[in-house]
Write an enzyme that holds these catalytic residues in place. Structure first.
Site, short mmCIF file in Angstrom:
data_model
loop_
_atom_site.label_atom_id
_atom_site.label_comp_id
_atom_site.label_asym_id
_atom_site.label_seq_id
_atom_site.Cartn_x
_atom_site.Cartn_y
_atom_site.Cartn_z
N GLU A 33 12.02 -2.27 -6.56
CA GLU A 33 12.55 -1.69 -5.48
C GLU A 33 13.38 -2.83 -5.03
O GLU A 33 13.88 -2.70 -3.76
CB GLU A 33 11.68 -1.26 -4.37
CG GLU A 33 10.32 -2.45 -4.23
CD GLU A 33 9.15 -1.77 -3.39
OE1 GLU A 33 9.48 -1.10 -2.47
OE2 GLU A 33 8.02 -2.44 -3.65
N ARG A 67 16.97 -0.11 7.46
CA ARG A 67 16.45 1.32 7.59
C ARG A 67 15.98 1.36 8.93
O ARG A 67 16.16 2.79 9.58
CB ARG A 67 15.18 1.52 6.61
CG ARG A 67 15.59 1.94 5.18
CD ARG A 67 14.54 2.65 4.65
NE ARG A 67 13.59 1.71 4.13
CZ ARG A 67 12.09 1.86 3.89
NH1 ARG A 67 11.68 3.35 4.32
NH2 ARG A 67 11.32 1.05 3.47
N ASP A 74 13.46 1.14 -0.28
CA ASP A 74 13.77 -0.16 -0.30
C ASP A 74 14.87 -0.66 -1.16
O ASP A 74 15.93 -1.48 -0.90
CB ASP A 74 12.49 -0.89 -0.57
CG ASP A 74 11.70 -1.24 0.76
OD1 ASP A 74 12.20 -1.45 1.72
OD2 ASP A 74 10.38 -1.55 0.67
N HIS A 128 -21.06 24.39 7.35
CA HIS A 128 -20.98 25.04 5.95
C HIS A 128 -20.05 26.36 6.04
O HIS A 128 -19.19 26.83 5.27
CB HIS A 128 -22.03 25.47 5.27
CG HIS A 128 -22.85 24.20 4.97
ND1 HIS A 128 -22.36 23.50 3.58
CD2 HIS A 128 -24.02 23.20 5.14
CE1 HIS A 128 -22.90 22.55 3.44
NE2 HIS A 128 -23.99 22.24 4.21
N CYS A 150 9.17 7.10 -7.15
CA CYS A 150 8.26 7.31 -6.15
C CYS A 150 8.84 7.29 -4.45
O CYS A 150 8.13 7.60 -3.65
CB CYS A 150 6.79 6.63 -5.99
SG CYS A 150 7.12 5.05 -5.53
#
Lengths: 538, 85
Positions: A429, A463, A453, A188, A500
């Site tokens: 994508e 990539r 992508d 704690h 995203c």
């Protein structure tokens, strides 16, 4: 100079003088008594006083660290009132006719040992709680004043161990950091240090007799290191890092809780990308408005078999509950390509990025997909959950997904399992999805553009191939035109659209995206406030 | 006597805070509420004993309720497990 490592419980960095706290050895003598009932009366009075002190500590902690973390003192009070614990003390006083102090100390040790012997890290850490209340009770019996260690200047507290009550009683203004020899990240004290935003290291093998109060020390919670008597070079570097951290905190303070809105009133949602339930802390710390991409792969990777529905449900539920009403977009399984798990038996592929992956696995092996969907639909009942499907290339795929979701919904309905239908969207994508985004928009609730992508497929650049780095240009006009097209098609159908991929965090493009009408950017948590600053200044 | 079985879903199992809340809840009823795991049985009102069971996420516990107000106690304890554990 001496450098020691430990487990960090709060990421921060400080430099300052050490304050060594040595526990006074509490030697409790066994004294016989002729009047056990008088001892019990004394005990009862001390218990009452202890309960009162714990109540006060609880109130102090609520003010400083919030209700949830302060609850430990409520638990302490309940432990104090535990029948088994109390009866053991009474029994010992009566049967052995001994003083209350001794009975409390022995009983405290026994109960604390029981916890220390358990094979669970969390329960082991509870041994310290039992010791803490027993010590407090003994102090109240002997009438000893509570020692409240303070120093005149802010210091790095170094101790063998710290109990939660010691931690909370200290004057917060005088604490730079904590370093303890014992203690677990579950204790704690660790939790309190986190809530108080104080760098703390536990499990540091430091010899308290070798150090002294007033020595200079650096506590680096990022690296989990404490450096005693740092060299000039390290001191200078530390000061620089402290300055940087301060700037970040300032940014946080001025922008935390603020809306992400441009000066002419356009609102953009800033969400976070995360890869495991453990990252939720960073999401909240950086004041993200939600989670825009929660990669569910962590549940599947690094193990020998598929995660069960219950395991998945528990993980999803925990995240949506922690986010307390904020949006959590969970992406369904995106295994394949560069993310592999042996038990999927995917086999070698010539061209994995264009291979058997993501939604393709889900549609070909619907039993895997259905387990995840059941867990997601059930977890959706506990908060603001959305589901997002990766690697979509056609309308037919979306239709297939819809019919599988319908089946799952029917099953849950028949089994009377509580669930909620989540908002459902797809990732854009692939160039194919971009080109038919007008048709797709009519069938889903939202789009999220996966720029990594999308760039690789559009520019035909692998990539994973380092030799192609010069050809991988996410600012390529083709990509930006595609994003614009997707945004327009989504809006025509009245749907929202976000980004995203890594491009979403590219500050050079933030203005462009906002002007295109992108509704949401989902990025790594550490970039959230930087983007909010840019957008608010637009 | 009424019984139910429950699979713990909370990530850290029956930890201190819910065990404390459970003890509080159990004390509201006259009925004896017993938690069993792997043959070990403890009363729900006893916080440390309940923690001592070391119930983890995924473990199954059996809860027995017996006494004058067992119907009400059963419902309350079951609801407690479902919402907190």
């Amino acid at each position: 100079m001496q450098k020691l490592s430990g487990k960090s419980v709060y990421k921060g960095i400080v430099l300052g003088p050490v304050l060594v706290l040595k526990k006074k050895e509490q030697t409790i003598k066994r004294v016989g008594t002729a009047d056990p009932e008088a001892e019990i009366k004394r005990l009862e009075k001390a218990v009452e006083l202890t309960a009162l002190q714990l109540q006060r500590l609880y109130e102090k902690a609520v003010g400083e660290v919030g209700e949830a973390s302060a609850a430990i003192f409520e638990v302490h009070r309940m432990m104090l009132e535990d029948e088994d614990y109390r009866n053991a003390i009474y029994n010992m006083i009566r049967t052995e006719t001994v003083n209350a102090e001794y009975a409390v100390a022995v009983t405290g040790d026994n109960f604390s040992e029981m916890f220390a012997d358990m094979d669970d890290e969390y329960m082991k850490a509870r041994a310290a709680d039992v010791k803490d209340i027993s010590n407090r009770l003994v102090c109240n019996l002997t009438g000893e004043e509570e020692t409240n260690p303070t120093s005149t200047e802010p210091s790095v507290i170094v101790a063998e161990d710290l109990s939660p009550s010691e931690t909370v009683q200290m004057d917060k203004e005088k604490i730079l950091g904590f370093v303890t020899v014992c203690g677990s990240t579950n204790s704690h004290t660790a939790i309190l240090a986190r809530m108080m935003n104080i760098p703390a290291l536990v499990g540091v093998p430091i010899d308290l007799d070798e150090i002294h109060t007033g020595m200079e020390a650096v506590v680096d919670g990022f690296r989990g290191e404490v450096i005693l008597e740092p060299s000039d070079e390290i001191r200078a570097r530390t000061e620089e890092r402290i300055r940087e951290e301060k700037e970040k905190t300032l940014l946080l303070q001025t922008l935390k809780g603020k809306e992400t809105v441009t000066s002419d009133g356009r609102n953009v949602h800033l969400y976070a990308n995360i890869g495991s339930a453990g990252d939720v802390g960073y999401v909240l710390e950086n004041d993200a408005e939600g989670i825009g991409l929660f990669r569910s792969e962590f549940l599947y990777l690094g193990r020998d078999d598929f995660p069960t529905e219950e395991e998945q449900f528990a993980a999803y539920r925990q995240v949506v509950q922690t986010m307390a009403g904020k949006k959590v977009i969970i992406r369904t399984l995106d295994i394949g390509a560069d993310k592999q798990a042996d038990y999927f038996n995917l086999g070698e592929e010539e061209n994995p990025a264009m291979g058997y992956r993501a939604i393709r696995i889900c549609l070909k092996q619907p039993e895997i997909f259905k387990t995840q969907l059941r867990a997601l639909l059930r977890a959706a009942a506990f908060g603001n959950l959305s589901v997002m499907y990766p690697m979509i290339t056609s309308v037919e795929e979306v239709e297939q997904i819809s019919s599988i979701v319908e089946e799952v919904q029917k099953e849950l309905e028949e089994q009377q399992t509580p669930y909620k239908m989540p908002e459902q969207g797809i990732m854009i994508e692939t160039p194919a999805a971009v080109m038919i985004s007008d048709e797709l928009a009519r069938r889903v609730d939202f789009f999220s553009i996966g720029t990594n992508d999308l760039t690789q497929y559009t520019l035909a650049v692998d990539r994973q191939n380092g030799r192609l780095d010069d050809f991988y240009n996410p600012h390529h006009g083709a990509i930006l035109k595609m994003i614009r097209m997707v945004v327009e098609n989504a809006h025509k159908a009245g749907k929202w659209v976000g980004i995203c991929g890594e491009l979403g965090a590219d500050t050079e493009l933030t203005e462009t995206f906002v002007n295109m009408g992108v509704d949401e950017l989902s990025v790594v948590p550490s970039v959230i406030l930087k983007l909010r600053k840019i957008i608010r200044e637009m | 006597m009424k019984k139910f079985e429950y699979v713990i879903r909370d990530e850290v199992g029956i930890h201190a805070r819910p065990a404390g809340m459970l003890a509080k809840e159990a004390k509201k009823y006259e009925s004896k509420i017993v938690i069993c795991r792997d043959g070990k049985k403890v009363e729900a009102t006893k916080l440390m004993a309940v923690m001592g069971l070391g119930v983890k996420c995924g473990n199954t516990v059996e809860v027995e309720v017996e006494g004058a107000d067992e119907d009400a106690a059963f419902e309350a304890v079951k609801a407690f497990f479902e919402t907190n554990l």
